[in-house]
Design an enzyme around this catalytic site. Structure first.
Site, PDB file in Angstrom:
ATOM      1  N   ARG A   1      45.603  62.399  71.129  1.00 34.06           N
ATOM      2  CA  ARG A   1      47.095  62.042  70.873  1.00 34.06           C
ATOM      3  C   ARG A   1      47.894  62.970  71.356  1.00 34.06           C
ATOM      4  NH1 ARG A   1      49.057  57.068  70.897  1.00 34.06           N
ATOM      5  NH2 ARG A   1      51.228  56.742  70.039  1.00 34.06           N
TER       6      ARG A   1
ATOM      7  N   GLU B   1      34.474  47.520  38.582  1.00 32.78           N
ATOM      8  CA  GLU B   1      33.671  47.827  37.861  1.00 32.78           C
ATOM      9  C   GLU B   1      34.142  49.216  37.207  1.00 32.78           C
ATOM     10  OE1 GLU B   1      29.607  48.501  38.682  1.00 32.78           O
ATOM     11  OE2 GLU B   1      29.748  47.338  40.562  1.00 32.78           O
TER      12      GLU B   1
HETATM   13  C1  LIG Z   1      36.447  42.270  45.179  1.00 30.54           C
HETATM   14  C2  LIG Z   1      36.193  42.298  43.743  1.00 30.54           C
HETATM   15  C3  LIG Z   1      34.876  41.653  43.943  1.00 30.54           C
HETATM   16  C4  LIG Z   1      34.342  41.908  42.571  1.00 30.54           C
HETATM   17  N1  LIG Z   1      32.671  41.604  41.480  1.00 30.54           N
HETATM   18  C5  LIG Z   1      32.434  41.237  40.907  1.00 30.54           C
HETATM   19  C6  LIG Z   1      31.262  40.759  40.293  1.00 30.54           C
HETATM   20  O1  LIG Z   1      30.133  40.977  41.404  1.00 30.54           O
HETATM   21  N2  LIG Z   1      30.974  40.845  38.972  1.00 30.54           N
HETATM   22  C7  LIG Z   1      31.628  41.457  37.975  1.00 30.54           C
HETATM   23  O2  LIG Z   1      31.276  41.053  36.640  1.00 30.54           O
HETATM   24  N3  LIG Z   1      32.882  41.861  38.508  1.00 30.54           N
HETATM   25  C8  LIG Z   1      33.491  42.110  39.523  1.00 30.54           C
HETATM   26  N4  LIG Z   1      34.643  42.217  39.975  1.00 30.54           N
HETATM   27  C9  LIG Z   1      35.503  41.850  38.314  1.00 30.54           C
HETATM   28  C10 LIG Z   1      36.327  43.592  38.513  1.00 30.54           C
HETATM   29  O3  LIG Z   1      35.039  44.168  37.838  1.00 30.54           O
HETATM   30  C11 LIG Z   1      37.617  43.037  37.266  1.00 30.54           C
HETATM   31  O4  LIG Z   1      38.759  42.358  38.745  1.00 30.54           O
HETATM   32  C12 LIG Z   1      37.582  44.676  36.694  1.00 30.54           C
HETATM   33  O5  LIG Z   1      37.316  45.113  35.623  1.00 30.54           O
HETATM   34  C13 LIG Z   1      38.966  43.887  36.402  1.00 30.54           C
HETATM   35  O6  LIG Z   1      39.407  43.386  35.291  1.00 30.54           O
HETATM   36  P1  LIG Z   1      40.962  42.247  36.342  1.00 30.54           P
HETATM   37  O7  LIG Z   1      40.449  42.028  37.144  1.00 30.54           O
HETATM   38  O8  LIG Z   1      40.496  41.480  34.843  1.00 30.54           O
HETATM   39  O9  LIG Z   1      41.769  43.160  35.758  1.00 30.54           O
HETATM   40  P2  LIG Z   1      42.782  43.210  34.003  1.00 30.54           P
HETATM   41  O10 LIG Z   1      41.324  43.682  33.260  1.00 30.54           O
HETATM   42  O11 LIG Z   1      43.336  42.251  33.709  1.00 30.54           O
HETATM   43  O12 LIG Z   1      43.773  44.947  33.844  1.00 30.54           O
HETATM   44  C14 LIG Z   1      44.544  44.470  34.784  1.00 30.54           C
HETATM   45  C15 LIG Z   1      45.418  45.886  34.658  1.00 30.54           C
HETATM   46  O13 LIG Z   1      45.371  45.938  33.459  1.00 30.54           O
HETATM   47  C16 LIG Z   1      44.979  48.043  33.116  1.00 30.54           C
HETATM   48  N5  LIG Z   1      44.093  47.750  31.557  1.00 30.54           N
HETATM   49  C17 LIG Z   1      42.943  47.113  31.232  1.00 30.54           C
HETATM   50  N6  LIG Z   1      43.386  47.904  29.961  1.00 30.54           N
HETATM   51  C18 LIG Z   1      43.739  48.930  30.007  1.00 30.54           C
HETATM   52  C19 LIG Z   1      44.164  49.319  28.669  1.00 30.54           C
HETATM   53  N7  LIG Z   1      44.377  49.536  27.410  1.00 30.54           N
HETATM   54  N8  LIG Z   1      45.863  50.557  29.306  1.00 30.54           N
HETATM   55  C20 LIG Z   1      46.234  50.437  30.390  1.00 30.54           C
HETATM   56  N9  LIG Z   1      46.072  50.168  30.770  1.00 30.54           N
HETATM   57  C21 LIG Z   1      44.781  48.577  30.902  1.00 30.54           C
HETATM   58  C22 LIG Z   1      43.557  47.725  34.909  1.00 30.54           C
HETATM   59  O14 LIG Z   1      43.431  49.267  34.446  1.00 30.54           O
HETATM   60  C23 LIG Z   1      44.130  47.110  35.266  1.00 30.54           C
HETATM   61  O15 LIG Z   1      45.700  47.893  35.588  1.00 30.54           O
HETATM   62  C24 LIG Z   1      34.971  42.130  41.704  1.00 30.54           C
HETATM   63  C25 LIG Z   1      36.451  42.241  41.631  1.00 30.54           C
HETATM   64  C26 LIG Z   1      36.570  42.128  42.573  1.00 30.54           C
HETATM   65  C27 LIG Z   1      38.051  42.397  42.817  1.00 30.54           C
END
Ligand SMILES: Cc1cc2nc3c(=O)[nH]c(=O)nc-3n(C[C@H](O)[C@H](O)[C@H](O)COP(=O)(O)OP(=O)(O)OC[C@H]3O[C@@H](n4cnc5c(N)ncnc54)[C@H](O)[C@@H]3O)c2cc1C
Length: 387
Positions: free
Chosen positions: A272, A367
């Site tokens: 580029r 995870e």
């Molecule tokens: C594409 C994709 C594939 C996935 N595949 C799987 C799978 O195969 N099997 C499975 O079981 N799960 C799977 N997951 C789920 C994934 O593990 C969860 O999304 C993840 O653990 C977070 O949980 P949550 O989305 O409910 O967010 P929440 O737990 O609601 O968290 C929301 C926010 O709060 C923050 N937070 C939470 N607790 C605290 C604390 N004590 N202090 C400060 N901040 C905090 C978190 O860091 C986050 O920023 C997948 C997710 C995605 C997006």
């Protein structure tokens, strides 16, 4: 002096055994020849390239760490390199292999009955059966102790009720490892596709991991026989031990995504021309490229040490948390910075950084979110759980 490999400044490759080198080359070739030509289109169309499953299975990439049951019995470095090369292609493909290997085959192998192992492991290794792992629930994945899905004994059977969310491979899975609360604590159940009351619809409209299947699991009075429970584990340590295996692979995988972005940027900035000279002649660009190489190299060295600890049976979950946090953050930052240096082209499917960037938004969340891993390390340092 010999010129260094930009993707491997500390010559990690020289540390690999012959077997490890062959594994890296074989998976790398598969990614170059079969994944990269199709993955941009798959991402755009929101399609998981399931036509690649037989090749992935033939290469021995499913349950590669398990010995016996038609599995390859490879060491931790090999599993890491498999993840790294696959994620150089796409995080979705690495997710498929992580789930099948670490979250489905690992618990069946570690905690399953002989019948469960003999029935499922060879099929899963050959890609004839697909598995998924249901831990996360709609009300909050970071706090799996607050599990609402429950299983109750009814004679010799169990009856499971509840819902899981964001489950990779869910819709295509022949068997779901479902974690449910019981009177004895959390237990793992092997729930087969087609069991009455069990549904696994796909979650649509994702901006991330578009070349991967993500599903909900609904369990409405799902009756399974006593032989469907994993007999070898009770309590949250069951699912958490699976996550340690998968997070280990993710730490390696993130390196591949970052390498794909940096390699593309090195090529782009060389050709580029702006202000009468190639982009890579600018100090500001070279500093950014050098910083990427620094962070990739650090992640590679960290992973090799982690592999040695794993193969020696001395791996601590906190060490895995630190590596998952460090390496995924590294890859996400690099993908975003590469996207920026590509200018307008950086938003096109023709270039991989924006795809990796969007994928890594999931990888940094699933995870265990980045925050959760930081809190795990914080707990190790202080002795105080701040979750
Ligand atoms: C594409 C994709 C594939 C996935 N595949 C799987 C799978 O195969 N099997 C499975 O079981 N799960 C799977 N997951 C789920 C994934 O593990 C969860 O999304 C993840 O653990 C977070 O949980 P949550 O989305 O409910 O967010 P929440 O737990 O609601 O968290 C929301 C926010 O709060 C923050 N937070 C939470 N607790 C605290 C604390 N004590 N202090 C400060 N901040 C905090 C978190 O860091 C986050 O920023 C997948 C997710 C995605 C997006």
């Amino acid at each position: 002096m010999k010129k260094l490999n930009a993707m491997d400044l500390y010559d990690i490759r020289a540390q690999l055994s012959e077997e490890e080198t062959i594994v890296q080359d074989t998976v790398g070739r598969f990614v170059d020849e079969s994944v990269l030509p199709v993955i941009g289109e798959c991402f755009e169309q929101g399609r998981f390239p399931d036509e690649l499953i037989p090749q992935i299975a033939d290469l021995g990439l499913l349950g590669s760490s398990i010995e016996g049951y038609d599995c390859a019995g490879l060491n931790a470095v090999c599993y890491g390199l498999i993840c790294q090369e696959l994620e150089r292609g796409d995080s979705g493909l690495r997710s498929f292999v992580s789930v099948q290997s670490s979250l489905v085959m690992f618990p069946i192998h570690a905690y399953g009955s002989n019948e469960q192992k003999e029935h499922w492991l060879p099929r899963l290794a050959r890609g004839e059966a697909i598995g998924c792992f249901g831990l996360t629930e709609p009300h909050g994945g970071s706090d799996p102790g607050n599990m609402k899905t429950h299983a109750k004994r009814d004679g010799d059977d169990w009856v499971i009720n509840g819902a899981k969310m964001w489950i990779t491979n869910g819709t295509i899975a022949d068997v779901a490892v479902v974690w449910a609360m019981t009177d004895e604590g959390v237990r793992g159940f092997l729930v087969e596709k087609g069991t009455p009351g069990f549904e696994a619809p796909e979650i649509e409209h994702k901006f991330s991991l578009r070349a991967s299947i993500t599903s909900s699991l609904y369990l409405d009075n799902v009756r399974v026989p006593g032989s469907a429970v994993l007999p070898g584990v009770t309590g949250l340590k069951g699912p958490l031990s699976c996550l340690t295996q998968a997070r280990y692979g993710i730490a390696w995988g993130a390196i591949g995504a970052a390498q794909a972005c940096l390699q593309e940027l090195l090529d782009y900035t060389e050709t580029r021309e702006l202000f009468g000279r190639p982009l890579n002649h600018n100090q500001a660009i070279q500093i950014r490229l050098a910083d990427m190489a620094r962070r990739i190299t650090t992640a590679q060295v960290l992973c090799m040490d982690l592999a040695k600890l794993k193969d020696a049976g001395r791996l601590h979950p906190t060490q895995v948390s630190l590596a998952k946090w460090n390496n995924v953050r590294m890859a996400l930052d690099i993908a975003r910075d590469c996207r920026d240096m590509l200018g307008g082209s950086g938003i096109s499917v023709e270039f991989s950084p924006v795809r990796h960037m969007l994928n890594l938004e999931s990888v940094i969340t699933y995870e265990g979110t980045e925050t959760v891993h930081q809190l795990v390390v914080g707990k190790e340092l202080t002795g105080v759980p701040a979750f």
